[in-house]
Design a protein around this motif. Structure first.
Motif: not given
Lengths: 162, 205
Positions: A147-156
Motif C-alpha cells: 500500500t505504501g502506507e507508513l505506520l508510526i507507533k510511539t510511547i505516549g
C-alpha cells in the motif's frame, strides 16, 4: 508468505510486495521510506548523520543522509522501481534530550538529519508526500510494500498512519 | 594517527574495565549513603558492541528505559549517559521516596529523583575518572528521557558513530536485599578526548 524485514541503525533494505519493512525505536535518526506504487517496490533507510563529507569515519554509506538515499534509490531501481515514480515519506529526527539554551549542535542532530534528508530528496527530485518528524519521543515504524502506507507507533504519543 | 576502537586490544579494555570498576564502586557507595542502605555491586561488565547489539542487551529497541544524559566539559569533552530499565528506575525512586511498593508508575517527583540519582552516580563516576587520570572534568545538569531504548540509544550511538562503529558499554548491577538495579553507563568522549584519556592512563602508543 509476507516477510517482515528489519532495518537497523545505519542500514537500508529494499523489498517487493507483499513484504513489510520495519525499524524499531527511531530517535534522532531519520527513517526514509521510498516507494514506487506501480511496481510496489519499497525501500527504507535509517540514517544517523546528515553529511558524509563532514565525517572522517564514512565507510558505511548507509549512515549518512546524502549517501544512503542515493544507494537506496539505486537498489530500488535494481529491483525494478522507476526513479521518476518514487515518492518519499520521512519520519524520526527527534530531540530526545535537551539542555536548555546551551544546546550544542549535537543536541540538534535530529533536526539537522531531517534538513539533510529533505535536501538530498530535493536534489534527487523525489517528492516528499508525508512527514512526521521532530518532537522528543521515539518512533517504531512499519512500511507496507503493498500500500505504501507508513505506520508510526510511539510511547505516549499515539499511533498513526501516514 | 587517529585512534580507532578496532585497535582496542585487551590492555585498553582492561584499563577501561578498571575505570568502570572504580567508578561504579564509588557510585554504589554514594547511592548507599543516599539511601542509607547496604548496596552490593557486581564487577562491571565492559563490552564493545555494535549499535544493533546494544539495544539487544537492554531487552530490545522497544523496551522502555530511562536515560539520564550529561555533557562533560573540561580537559575532556564528551557525554555520559546513565541508563536504567524501567523496573530498576521504580526500585530506586521508591527506595529514595521511602515507599514500600516498588511497582507504581513514575510521577513528576520520581522523575526529578531519577535525575538526581543519575547526577550522583555519574558525578562519582566522573570524579573517579578524574582522580585516576588527573584530567579535569565537569558535568552539566542532567537531562532525563523515558522512552524506547532504541530511540534513547540513538543519541550516544550518533555521537559514537562520528568516530567509531562500535559503542563502549559499562554494565553495572547493584543489589539491595532482594532487589536488583541494573544500570548502564556509556562514556562518550569525543575522538580527541578519547586519545587524551588513554594517554593519561599510559596505554596509548
Amino acid at each position: 508468505m509476507q516477510g517482515i524485514i528489519k532495518v537497523g541503525m545505519a542500514d537500508l533494505k529494499v523489498v517487493k510486495e507483499p513484504d513489510i519493512l520495519t525499524t524499531l525505536g527511531l530517535g534522532s535518526c531519520v527513517g526514509i521510506a521510498l516507494y514506487d506504487r506501480i511496481r510496489k517496490v519499497a525501500g527504507l533507510a535509517h540514517i544517523m548523520l546528515p553529511d558524509s563529507c563532514q565525517i572522517k569515519n564514512n565507510t558505511n554509506k548507509a549512515k549518512f543522509a546524502d549517501t544512503a538515499i542515493e544507494i537506496l534509490v539505486n537498489e530500488m531501481v535494481k529491483q525494478g522501481a522507476s526513479e521518476s515514480r518514487m515518492t518519499a515519506k520521512i519520519t524520526g529526527g527527534s530531540q530526545m534530550f535537551s539542555f536548555g539554551n546551551s544546546g550544542s549542535d549535537l543536541m540538534k542532530i535530529g533536526y539537522r538529519n531531517t534538513i539533510a534528508t529533505k535536501e538530498t530528496l530535493n536534489r534527487l527530485k523525489i517528492p516528499i508526500i508525508a512527514e512526521d518528524t521532530g518532537g522528543n519521543y521515539g518512533r517504531t515504524i512499519e512500511f507496507y510494500s503493498y500500500t505504501g502506507e507508513l505506520l508510526i507507533k510511539t510511547i505516549g504519543y499515539g499511533v498513526k498512519t501516514i | 594517527m587517529s585512534f580507532s576502537l578496532d585497535d582496542m586490544n585487551n590492555t585498553y579494555l582492561d584499563v577501561l574495565k578498571e575505570i568502570g570498576n572504580i567508578g561504579s564502586g564509588n557510585a554504589a557507595s554514594a547511592l548507599a549513603k543516599m539511601l542509607q542502605k547496604r548496596i552490593d555491586m557486581d564487577v562491571p561488565n565492559v563490552r564493545l558492541l555494535s549499535f544493533e547489539d546494544v539495544a539487544a542487551v537492554l531487552g530490545g529497541e522497544e523496551m522502555v528505559v530511562a536515560g539520564i544524559y550529561f555533557q562533560v566539559e573540561g580537559d575532556i569533552d564528551g557525554n555520559i549517559m546513565f541508563l536504567l530499565d524501567i523496573s530498576s528506575s521504580k526500585v530506586l525512586t521508591s527506595m529514595l521516596m521511602g515507599r514500600e511498593d516498588y511497582s507504581g508508575d513514575l510521577d513528576e517527583m520520581d522523575r526529578s529523583a531519577l535525575q538526581e540519582i543519575g547526577n550522583i552516580l555519574s558525578g562519582s563516576y566522573i570524579s573517579s575518572l578524574s582522580a585516576l587520570t588527573g584530567l579535569k572534568m565537569k558535568l552539566s545538569i542532567p537531562s532525563l528521557c523515558i522512552d524506547m531504548a532504541g530511540a534513547i540509544l540513538s543519541v550516544p550511538a550518533i555521537q559514537f558513530s562520528q568516530t567509531f562503529d562500535n559503542v563502549l558499554l559499562i554494565e553495572t548491577i547493584l543489589t539491595e536485599g532482594d532487589y536488583q538495579v541494573k544500570g548502564n553507563f556509556f562514556l562518550i568522549p569525543d575522538s580527541e578526548s578519547f586519545e587524551k584519556l588513554l594517554e593519561s592512563l599510559g596505554v596509548y602508543r
